[in-house]
Design an enzyme around this catalytic site. Structure first.
Site, PDB file in Angstrom:
ATOM      1  N   PRO A   2      12.659   0.205 -37.675  1.00  0.00           N
ATOM      2  CA  PRO A   2      12.989   1.496 -37.072  1.00  0.00           C
ATOM      3  C   PRO A   2      12.651   2.633 -38.029  1.00  0.00           C
ATOM      4  O   PRO A   2      13.006   2.605 -39.205  1.00  0.00           O
ATOM      5  CB  PRO A   2      14.498   1.390 -36.838  1.00  0.00           C
ATOM      6  CG  PRO A   2      14.757  -0.080 -36.733  1.00  0.00           C
ATOM      7  CD  PRO A   2      13.803  -0.716 -37.686  1.00  0.00           C
ATOM      8  N   GLU A   3      11.942   3.644 -37.515  1.00  0.00           N
ATOM      9  CA  GLU A   3      11.562   4.786 -38.323  1.00  0.00           C
ATOM     10  C   GLU A   3      12.366   6.003 -37.876  1.00  0.00           C
ATOM     11  O   GLU A   3      13.289   5.880 -37.067  1.00  0.00           O
ATOM     12  CB  GLU A   3      10.050   4.995 -38.229  1.00  0.00           C
ATOM     13  CG  GLU A   3       9.280   3.776 -38.741  1.00  0.00           C
ATOM     14  CD  GLU A   3       7.768   3.949 -38.733  1.00  0.00           C
ATOM     15  OE1 GLU A   3       7.285   5.052 -38.408  1.00  0.00           O
ATOM     16  OE2 GLU A   3       7.062   2.968 -39.041  1.00  0.00           O
ATOM     17  N   HIS A  96      24.033 -12.670 -34.558  1.00  0.00           N
ATOM     18  CA  HIS A  96      23.542 -11.522 -35.329  1.00  0.00           C
ATOM     19  C   HIS A  96      24.265 -10.216 -35.006  1.00  0.00           C
ATOM     20  O   HIS A  96      23.826  -9.159 -35.461  1.00  0.00           O
ATOM     21  CB  HIS A  96      22.031 -11.323 -35.171  1.00  0.00           C
ATOM     22  CG  HIS A  96      21.219 -12.552 -35.431  1.00  0.00           C
ATOM     23  ND1 HIS A  96      21.328 -13.287 -36.586  1.00  0.00           N
ATOM     24  CD2 HIS A  96      20.288 -13.183 -34.656  1.00  0.00           C
ATOM     25  CE1 HIS A  96      20.499 -14.321 -36.531  1.00  0.00           C
ATOM     26  NE2 HIS A  96      19.870 -14.287 -35.368  1.00  0.00           N
ATOM     27  N   ARG A 115      17.740  -9.882 -39.210  1.00  0.00           N
ATOM     28  CA  ARG A 115      17.218 -10.162 -40.546  1.00  0.00           C
ATOM     29  C   ARG A 115      18.178  -9.737 -41.662  1.00  0.00           C
ATOM     30  O   ARG A 115      17.927 -10.014 -42.832  1.00  0.00           O
ATOM     31  CB  ARG A 115      15.850  -9.490 -40.720  1.00  0.00           C
ATOM     32  CG  ARG A 115      14.807 -10.039 -39.733  1.00  0.00           C
ATOM     33  CD  ARG A 115      13.455  -9.383 -39.914  1.00  0.00           C
ATOM     34  NE  ARG A 115      12.848  -9.725 -41.193  1.00  0.00           N
ATOM     35  CZ  ARG A 115      11.669  -9.244 -41.605  1.00  0.00           C
ATOM     36  NH1 ARG A 115      10.990  -8.405 -40.831  1.00  0.00           N
ATOM     37  NH2 ARG A 115      11.184  -9.590 -42.778  1.00  0.00           N
TER      38      ARG A 115
END
Length: 276
Positions: A2-3, A96, A115
């Site tokens: 994500p930016e 998660h 992750r």
């Protein structure tokens, strides 16, 4: 990853559901993120009112009065708002789903991070002095980010302009996707040395960066592999890409074939016909 547009979209999505609400519970299912979630966070947060939700670079900052909760989505994280539902049909945590913030109206803010490169941290005192934030450059959508500043900052630099734009000490949040797109709009080859670019070209580049990021935010960001909005919906900016991910395809502007190269272990995409 994500930016800035994805994080800004998330910020705008969660803020109305959190601001002014009382935190009544915190659930930590897996504390082992990039940095361990503080084990005493439930005690620190319970009873606090969320006064504001803002973004700094790719960090989300929840002002809880007595301190700041720092959230980062890492490589694969996303935040979901779960609105109150009937008690007999709650949305059960998935694999998660590592962290829940539960509010007084039973709204839940949930962090999903396959992750585990994200972060949930706590800070008291001046947030600008936190080690993760204290050396950050200007926000790209503010007046502090301008051609004169970029021109002065890059004098003598031998790094490529693409790698320079991804340096958070130069400017924050211009990640790989949007650096590629902005360089195309400015007509600048990503391999050009940053120190050799003149002020006039930097004027075009700064405007291209601001334009690209604004368009991406309006489109809800890009649908990355793991990213979704706070309501679970995707972004749509990827439908507007000029060069990113289009290697081997014709340029939409001049029909030259888009090329792909590696720079600093990241892929760069550019049009040899349009970018010099």
């Amino acid at each position: 990853m994500p930016e800035l547009p994805e994080v800004e979209t998330t910020c705008r999505g969660i803020a109305p559901h959190l601001t002014g609400k009382l935190i009544v519970n915190v659930i930590i299912r897996n504390a082992m993120l990039r940095w361990p979630i503080p084990q005493d966070l439930p005690e620190l947060l319970s009873g606090s009112t969320i006064q504001a939700v803002v973004r700094r670079a790719k960090y989300l900052l929840l002002d809880c009065g007595r301190g700041i909760l720092i959230l980062h989505l890492g490589m694969s994280g996303s935040l979901r708002i779960l609105l109150p539902r009937l008690a007999q049909s709650p949305e059960l945590p998935r694999k998660h789903d590592h962290f829940d913030l539960i509010l007084n109206d039973q709204t839940i803010l949930r962090l999903h991070d396959p992750r585990r490169f994200g972060a949930v941290l706590w800070h008291t005192g001046n947030i600008a002095q936190h080690p993760l934030l204290m050396n950050l450059g200007p926000e790209p959508l503010t007046v502090d980010f301008n051609a004169q500043r970029l021109f002065v900052r890059t004098r003598g630099l031998r790094a490529s302009i693409k790698q320079t734009l991804m340096n958070n000490q130069v400017v924050v949040g211009v990640g790989n996707i949007y650096a590629n797109e902005a360089l195309f709009l400015a007509g600048i080859n990503p391999k050009v040395t940053a120190g050799r670019i003149g002020k006039e070209r930097y004027e075009r580049l700064v405007q291209a960066i601001k334009h690209t990021l604004q368009l991406a935010i309006e489109a809800g960001g890009s649908s990355l592999r793991d990213f979704v909005h706070s309501d679970g919906t995707p972004g749509y900016f990827q439908q507007q890409y000029w060069v990113y991910g289009r290697s081997g395809k014709q340029c939409k502007q001049c029909t030259t074939v888009i090329k792909q190269i590696k720079q600093g272990q990241r892929s760069s995409f550019y049009c040899p016909g349009c970018q010099h």
